[in-house]
Design a protein around this motif. Structure first.
Motif, PDB file in Angstrom:
ATOM      1  N   GLY A  47     -13.598 -13.475  23.289  1.00  0.00           N
ATOM      2  CA  GLY A  47     -15.001 -13.752  23.006  1.00  0.00           C
ATOM      3  C   GLY A  47     -15.712 -12.579  22.359  1.00  0.00           C
ATOM      4  O   GLY A  47     -16.507 -12.755  21.427  1.00  0.00           O
ATOM      5  N   LEU A  48     -15.429 -11.378  22.821  1.00  0.00           N
ATOM      6  CA  LEU A  48     -16.056 -10.200  22.226  1.00  0.00           C
ATOM      7  C   LEU A  48     -15.624 -10.005  20.779  1.00  0.00           C
ATOM      8  O   LEU A  48     -16.434  -9.655  19.914  1.00  0.00           O
ATOM      9  CB  LEU A  48     -15.708  -8.954  23.042  1.00  0.00           C
ATOM     10  CG  LEU A  48     -16.228  -8.910  24.476  1.00  0.00           C
ATOM     11  CD1 LEU A  48     -15.767  -7.635  25.165  1.00  0.00           C
ATOM     12  CD2 LEU A  48     -17.736  -9.019  24.507  1.00  0.00           C
ATOM     13  N   THR A  49     -14.346 -10.227  20.519  1.00  0.00           N
ATOM     14  CA  THR A  49     -13.852 -10.072  19.149  1.00  0.00           C
ATOM     15  C   THR A  49     -14.487 -11.103  18.229  1.00  0.00           C
ATOM     16  O   THR A  49     -14.900 -10.790  17.105  1.00  0.00           O
ATOM     17  CB  THR A  49     -12.324 -10.207  19.122  1.00  0.00           C
ATOM     18  OG1 THR A  49     -11.748  -9.242  20.006  1.00  0.00           O
ATOM     19  CG2 THR A  49     -11.788  -9.974  17.725  1.00  0.00           C
ATOM     20  N   ALA A  50     -14.584 -12.343  18.712  1.00  0.00           N
ATOM     21  CA  ALA A  50     -15.195 -13.379  17.879  1.00  0.00           C
ATOM     22  C   ALA A  50     -16.680 -13.115  17.672  1.00  0.00           C
ATOM     23  O   ALA A  50     -17.228 -13.367  16.591  1.00  0.00           O
ATOM     24  CB  ALA A  50     -14.982 -14.749  18.526  1.00  0.00           C
ATOM     25  N   PHE A  51     -17.352 -12.590  18.695  1.00  0.00           N
ATOM     26  CA  PHE A  51     -18.789 -12.360  18.618  1.00  0.00           C
ATOM     27  C   PHE A  51     -19.130 -11.197  17.700  1.00  0.00           C
ATOM     28  O   PHE A  51     -20.080 -11.262  16.908  1.00  0.00           O
ATOM     29  CB  PHE A  51     -19.343 -12.094  20.020  1.00  0.00           C
ATOM     30  CG  PHE A  51     -20.817 -11.825  20.049  1.00  0.00           C
ATOM     31  CD1 PHE A  51     -21.732 -12.842  19.873  1.00  0.00           C
ATOM     32  CD2 PHE A  51     -21.294 -10.545  20.256  1.00  0.00           C
ATOM     33  CE1 PHE A  51     -23.085 -12.596  19.889  1.00  0.00           C
ATOM     34  CE2 PHE A  51     -22.643 -10.278  20.282  1.00  0.00           C
ATOM     35  CZ  PHE A  51     -23.548 -11.318  20.097  1.00  0.00           C
ATOM     36  N   THR A  52     -18.371 -10.111  17.807  1.00  0.00           N
ATOM     37  CA  THR A  52     -18.672  -8.916  17.027  1.00  0.00           C
ATOM     38  C   THR A  52     -17.941  -8.861  15.703  1.00  0.00           C
ATOM     39  O   THR A  52     -18.355  -8.145  14.790  1.00  0.00           O
ATOM     40  CB  THR A  52     -18.317  -7.658  17.827  1.00  0.00           C
ATOM     41  OG1 THR A  52     -16.897  -7.647  18.097  1.00  0.00           O
ATOM     42  CG2 THR A  52     -19.067  -7.627  19.152  1.00  0.00           C
ATOM     43  N   GLY A  53     -16.822  -9.598  15.604  1.00  0.00           N
ATOM     44  CA  GLY A  53     -16.020  -9.520  14.382  1.00  0.00           C
ATOM     45  C   GLY A  53     -15.272  -8.208  14.228  1.00  0.00           C
ATOM     46  O   GLY A  53     -14.754  -7.920  13.139  1.00  0.00           O
ATOM     47  N   ARG A  54     -15.180  -7.414  15.261  1.00  0.00           N
ATOM     48  CA  ARG A  54     -14.538  -6.109  15.194  1.00  0.00           C
ATOM     49  C   ARG A  54     -13.117  -6.201  15.738  1.00  0.00           C
ATOM     50  O   ARG A  54     -12.833  -5.841  16.862  1.00  0.00           O
ATOM     51  CB  ARG A  54     -15.347  -5.078  15.966  1.00  0.00           C
ATOM     52  CG  ARG A  54     -16.768  -4.879  15.461  1.00  0.00           C
ATOM     53  CD  ARG A  54     -16.783  -4.518  13.983  1.00  0.00           C
ATOM     54  NE  ARG A  54     -15.993  -3.341  13.701  1.00  0.00           N
ATOM     55  CZ  ARG A  54     -16.485  -2.114  13.616  1.00  0.00           C
ATOM     56  NH1 ARG A  54     -17.772  -1.919  13.783  1.00  0.00           N
ATOM     57  NH2 ARG A  54     -15.698  -1.096  13.354  1.00  0.00           N
ATOM     58  N   THR A  55     -12.200  -6.692  14.947  1.00  0.00           N
ATOM     59  CA  THR A  55     -10.815  -6.764  15.372  1.00  0.00           C
ATOM     60  C   THR A  55     -10.176  -5.390  15.479  1.00  0.00           C
ATOM     61  O   THR A  55      -9.158  -5.232  16.168  1.00  0.00           O
ATOM     62  CB  THR A  55     -10.010  -7.619  14.381  1.00  0.00           C
ATOM     63  OG1 THR A  55     -10.146  -7.053  13.059  1.00  0.00           O
ATOM     64  CG2 THR A  55     -10.525  -9.049  14.362  1.00  0.00           C
TER      65      THR A  55
END
Length: 540
Positions: free
Chosen positions: A406-414
């Motif tokens: 969820g954090l990766t999808a929310f921030t876009g910071r892979t």
């Protein structure tokens, strides 16, 4: 009757302190802290009245209105209400609610929170010392406000107690209250941001903000009594009369409602609803955890995590807290989505590890007197430690995976996914090991089965504080190398260093987990009788 209940409350407190050194030390530490807060509150009100009279009135109304709101919410959200004088304990006596209410209300003031609130409220005499009429109004209205705050907490808690008598209601209430508690952090942060922004705009803007907040809260039930002296000081006699009538009417309505709740509690005690629990098929769970001693412990703990409201509240907090750490900077903030780019996604899984460490340290306490089955069965301590950690990881690891996704999808910071994973693995594995060791020595007071999941037994907060401090600090110490490497990889955008951090997290965290469960198990083998006595006392 009033004097009898006060003496009874004091006798119970005195006996409790005599039977436990930990409770005595915790009470002394708590009393010293309360005295410091009280002195700070009184001095602050006097200083505010002397140096910034334009702020004093509005600030007083806002602060004490929020304090009354805290009396309404905090007993349910955090610690519950001390049930040493629960109305159900008097069910066999020929008493009515109107006979019990005065004594119970007076006994409610025999406690650190009520005493502290009363003493701090004395500072209102300094705040409204602008005129004799305002001081007289404060002398009349402060007791009304204090009685209203305490009575409201009792009425609301009585309403929740009836809901909590059913296991399903307790589960739902635990989840809802945990979510509200988590969201309150965002609300508090936004209020602080608003006040800070207005303060930077100049003193006039801050005064306008405080005046607006005071006007709004002054016309709410929590602010009627606190705002009345301000109306008297300003010569607004009509508004003062209206607020005072509303405040007295509210107190009378709360008294009527509490008496009715007491009457119901005397004939329909909320404990022991008698509902039958549905027997579940344990085949799948038993096959998943295995038939070893550690597997049996893990299977039992997993059932606790699914059915016990106390564990459900912890699980919801584990799920919500990391997410809220990311959402908080972006909700109503000025930074937009950029506020949750690098640092917060990295910190959120690591903070989850601190919760895991605290849960591992407290897990043993939730067994209560049922722990005797471990002692009489000759269960090895290491099997107990390993089984509890296995159940905890089964709950936590999916939450970590969902949180990171969820954090990766929310921030876009892979690019921070691997460092975030490294931080989470280091603290979760290390925290599980540290918590397993700490939990063998410190049994924290917890709510008994079927009680309010947010209730804490009085006088036992020092054990909880020591256990939480040791588990948290120990987790940060053992996870520090992996956390440092992960932070450095984020700062330098070094992918190789991120994978090194993950490797260090797995190796170091796994090693701490193995050593922590082994050392904790050895400690339990030596201390089973003491541990059983400790958890049995806390449930008494």
């Amino acid at each position: 009757m009033v004097a009898l209940f006060v003496r009874l409350r004091l006798s119970i407190l005195r006996q409790t302190l005599r039977t436990s050194v930990w409770r005595l030390i915790g009470t002394i530490v708590g009393a010293l802290y309360v005295l410091f807060v009280v002195a700070l509150g009184i001095v602050g009100q006097v200083a505010l009245r002397a140096s910034a009279p334009d702020y004093a009135g509005s600030t007083s109304i806002v602060v004490f209105s929020l304090l009354s709101l805290g009396w309404l919410l905090l007993p349910i959200l955090y610690a519950g209400v001390d049930d040493t004088l629960s109305p159900s304990r008097f069910a066999l006596l020929p008493l009515r609610g109107r006979e019990l209410a005065p004594g119970l209300l007076a006994a409610a003031f025999v406690g650190l929170p009520a005493i502290a609130t009363t003493l701090v409220a004395l500072g209102q005499l300094a705040v409204w010392s602008t005129s004799v009429a305002a001081v007289v109004a404060a002398v009349v209205c402060v007791p009304v406000a204090l009685l209203t705050a305490v009575a409201s907490s009792r009425v609301v808690t009585a309403a929740f107690a009836r809901s909590l008598s059913s296991r399903r209601y307790r589960e739902a209430t635990a989840i809802v209250l945990t979510v509200l508690l988590s969201l309150s952090g965002i609300a508090a942060g936004k209020v602080v941001d608003l006040v800070t922004t207005r303060a930077r705009s100049g003193p006039d803007a801050l005064v306008d903000t405080l005046d607006t907040a005071a006007r709004v809260l002054g016309w709410t039930p929590v602010g009627w009594a606190w705002a009345t002296p301000g109306d008297v000081a300003a010569g607004q006699w009509g508004a003062a009369a209206a607020r005072f009538v509303l405040a007295v009417g509210l107190l009378g309505w709360l008294w009527w409602g509490w008496v009715r709740a007491l009457d119901r509690a005397l004939v329909e005690p909320p404990e022991g609803s008698g509902t039958r629990a549905r027997v579940l098929d344990r085949g799948v769970l038993d096959r998943a955890t295995g038939s070893s001693p550690a597997g049996a412990i893990a299977g039992r703990c997993l059932r606790y995590w699914r059915r016990d409201p106390r564990f459900l509240a912890s699980a919801v907090m584990m799920l919500f807290l990391p997410v809220l750490m990311v959402l908080a900077p972006t909700i109503g903030g000025s930074s937009g989505g950029g506020g949750a780019s690098r640092e917060v996604p990295f910190v959120a899984p690591a903070v989850l590890g601190l919760i895991v460490a605290s849960s591992a340290a407290q897990d043993l306490s939730y067994d209560g007197t049922a722990l005797w089955t471990h002692v009489t069965a000759g269960l090895r301590g290491v099997d107990d430690r390993r089984g509890r950690v296995r159940a905890l990881l089964v709950i936590v690891l999916p939450i970590v995976a969902a949180t990171l996704a969820g954090l990766t999808a929310f921030t876009g910071r892979t690019d921070v996914l691997v460092p975030s994973l490294a931080g989470g693995v280091a603290t979760i594995l290390g925290g599980s090991g540290v918590g397993s060791w700490v939990g063998a020595y410190f049994q924290s007071p917890v709510p008994p089965p079927g009680a309010n999941p947010f209730q804490v037994n009085s006088g036992g907060g020092l054990q909880s504080l020591i256990g939480f401090a040791l588990s948290s600090v120990g987790t940060l110490v053992v996870a520090a190398p992996a956390l440092a490497l992960a932070a450095l990889s984020v700062a330098t955008a070094n992918v190789v260093l991120a994978w090194v951090a993950l490797g260090v997290a797995v190796g170091l965290g796994g090693g701490v987990l193995v050593v922590g469960t082994a050392k904790g198990g050895q400690a339990l083998d030596r201390r089973w009788p003491e541990v059983l006595a400790a958890v049995a006392f806390e449930k008494a």
